[in-house]
Design a protein around this motif. Structure first.
Motif, PDB file in Angstrom:
ATOM      1  N   GLN A   1      34.500  41.044  49.416  1.00 13.07           N
ATOM      2  CA  GLN A   1      33.115  40.751  49.049  1.00 13.07           C
ATOM      3  C   GLN A   1      33.134  40.453  47.553  1.00 13.07           C
ATOM      4  O   GLN A   1      34.106  40.767  46.855  1.00 13.07           O
ATOM      5  CB  GLN A   1      32.191  41.951  49.372  1.00 13.07           C
ATOM      6  CG  GLN A   1      32.643  43.286  48.829  1.00 13.07           C
ATOM      7  CD  GLN A   1      32.267  43.510  47.383  1.00 13.07           C
ATOM      8  OE1 GLN A   1      31.277  42.957  46.879  1.00 13.07           O
ATOM      9  NE2 GLN A   1      33.048  44.326  46.672  1.00 13.07           N
ATOM     10  N   LYS A   2      32.050  39.848  47.044  1.00 10.41           N
ATOM     11  CA  LYS A   2      32.069  39.424  45.646  1.00 10.41           C
ATOM     12  C   LYS A   2      30.861  39.922  44.866  1.00 10.41           C
ATOM     13  O   LYS A   2      30.522  39.385  43.817  1.00 10.41           O
ATOM     14  CB  LYS A   2      32.136  37.888  45.571  1.00 10.41           C
ATOM     15  CG  LYS A   2      30.968  37.171  46.261  1.00 10.41           C
ATOM     16  CD  LYS A   2      31.137  35.668  46.120  1.00 10.41           C
ATOM     17  CE  LYS A   2      30.067  34.903  46.871  1.00 10.41           C
ATOM     18  NZ  LYS A   2      28.741  35.132  46.341  1.00 10.41           N
ATOM     19  N   THR A   3      30.225  40.973  45.383  1.00  8.60           N
ATOM     20  CA  THR A   3      29.035  41.476  44.715  1.00  8.60           C
ATOM     21  C   THR A   3      29.349  42.674  43.833  1.00  8.60           C
ATOM     22  O   THR A   3      29.036  42.688  42.641  1.00  8.60           O
ATOM     23  CB  THR A   3      27.973  41.860  45.767  1.00  8.60           C
ATOM     24  OG1 THR A   3      27.674  40.714  46.557  1.00  8.60           O
ATOM     25  CG2 THR A   3      26.704  42.353  45.087  1.00  8.60           C
ATOM     26  N   LEU A   4      29.955  43.695  44.411  1.00 10.32           N
ATOM     27  CA  LEU A   4      30.310  44.897  43.662  1.00 10.32           C
ATOM     28  C   LEU A   4      31.727  44.741  43.142  1.00 10.32           C
ATOM     29  O   LEU A   4      32.689  44.834  43.899  1.00 10.32           O
ATOM     30  CB  LEU A   4      30.221  46.134  44.564  1.00 10.32           C
ATOM     31  CG  LEU A   4      28.834  46.518  45.045  1.00 10.32           C
ATOM     32  CD1 LEU A   4      28.931  47.675  46.025  1.00 10.32           C
ATOM     33  CD2 LEU A   4      27.928  46.873  43.872  1.00 10.32           C
ATOM     34  N   VAL A   5      31.862  44.473  41.855  1.00 11.84           N
ATOM     35  CA  VAL A   5      33.200  44.237  41.317  1.00 11.84           C
ATOM     36  C   VAL A   5      33.655  45.321  40.361  1.00 11.84           C
ATOM     37  O   VAL A   5      34.831  45.370  40.025  1.00 11.84           O
ATOM     38  CB  VAL A   5      33.285  42.868  40.611  1.00 11.84           C
ATOM     39  CG1 VAL A   5      32.923  41.744  41.576  1.00 11.84           C
ATOM     40  CG2 VAL A   5      32.386  42.834  39.378  1.00 11.84           C
ATOM     41  N   ARG A   6      32.744  46.187  39.920  1.00 11.71           N
ATOM     42  CA  ARG A   6      33.091  47.222  38.951  1.00 11.71           C
ATOM     43  C   ARG A   6      33.402  48.559  39.600  1.00 11.71           C
ATOM     44  O   ARG A   6      33.800  49.496  38.913  1.00 11.71           O
ATOM     45  CB  ARG A   6      31.956  47.407  37.938  1.00 11.71           C
ATOM     46  CG  ARG A   6      31.722  46.204  37.042  1.00 11.71           C
ATOM     47  CD  ARG A   6      30.525  46.394  36.140  1.00 11.71           C
ATOM     48  NE  ARG A   6      30.358  45.245  35.244  1.00 11.71           N
ATOM     49  CZ  ARG A   6      30.798  45.223  33.984  1.00 11.71           C
ATOM     50  NH1 ARG A   6      31.403  46.279  33.468  1.00 11.71           N
ATOM     51  NH2 ARG A   6      30.622  44.153  33.235  1.00 11.71           N
ATOM     52  N   VAL A   7      33.219  48.644  40.907  1.00 10.13           N
ATOM     53  CA  VAL A   7      33.368  49.913  41.619  1.00 10.13           C
ATOM     54  C   VAL A   7      34.673  49.912  42.392  1.00 10.13           C
ATOM     55  O   VAL A   7      34.897  49.064  43.258  1.00 10.13           O
ATOM     56  CB  VAL A   7      32.185  50.118  42.579  1.00 10.13           C
ATOM     57  CG1 VAL A   7      32.350  51.442  43.330  1.00 10.13           C
ATOM     58  CG2 VAL A   7      30.869  50.063  41.819  1.00 10.13           C
ATOM     59  N   ALA A   8      35.531  50.882  42.111  1.00  4.32           N
ATOM     60  CA  ALA A   8      36.835  50.929  42.767  1.00  4.32           C
ATOM     61  C   ALA A   8      36.698  51.040  44.282  1.00  4.32           C
ATOM     62  O   ALA A   8      37.464  50.440  45.027  1.00  4.32           O
ATOM     63  CB  ALA A   8      37.650  52.093  42.220  1.00  4.32           C
ATOM     64  N   GLY A   9      35.716  51.791  44.728  1.00  2.00           N
ATOM     65  CA  GLY A   9      35.522  51.993  46.154  1.00  2.00           C
ATOM     66  C   GLY A   9      35.130  50.741  46.916  1.00  2.00           C
ATOM     67  O   GLY A   9      35.189  50.723  48.152  1.00  2.00           O
TER      68      GLY A   9
END
Length: 122
Positions: A99-107
């Motif tokens: 996915q390309k929305t959450l990029v700062r979250v390791a999970g």
């Protein structure tokens, strides 16, 4: 999907390094490739990311020094690190998200490489 990093090493303050990350396997059309780092005794933290649409994000401490880019044909992401400082010393991980929305979250990342060590001495 497999993720393989390379390019770490031991350098001195002010030097540069370029990390590479090649992703192989069933790659989604929408994705993010992220770089995280983990110093001894600390948590893994976000460094930079690039998405399938070319959007890039950086943590504040590396803005202006690090550049993330991508070779789409070869499914390879690069992290060019300039003016390295001792506080940049860490094990650097590349990760791939479907996915390309959450990029700062390791999970939010589905696949991880084994990490490549970057050591900066003064």
């Amino acid at each position: 999907v497999q993720v393989l990093e390379s390019g770490g090493g031991s350098v001195h303050t002010g030097d540069s390094l370029k990390l590479s990350c090649t992703v192989s396997g069933n790659i989604a059309m929408n994705y993010a490739s992220g770089w995280f780092r983990q110093a001894p005794g600390e948590e893994r933290v976000f460094v930079a990311a690039i998405t399938s649409t070319g959007r890039t994000e950086y943590t504040n401490s590396v803005k202006g020094r690090f550049t993330v880019s991508e070779d789409k044909i070869n499914h390879t992401t690069f992290l060019e690190m300039n003016n390295l400082q001792p506080e940049d010393t860490a094990l650097y991980y590349c990760a791939h998200a479907r996915q390309k929305t959450l990029v700062r979250v390791a999970g939010a990342y589905d696949y991880w490489g084994q990490g490549t060590q970057v050591t900066v001495s003064s």
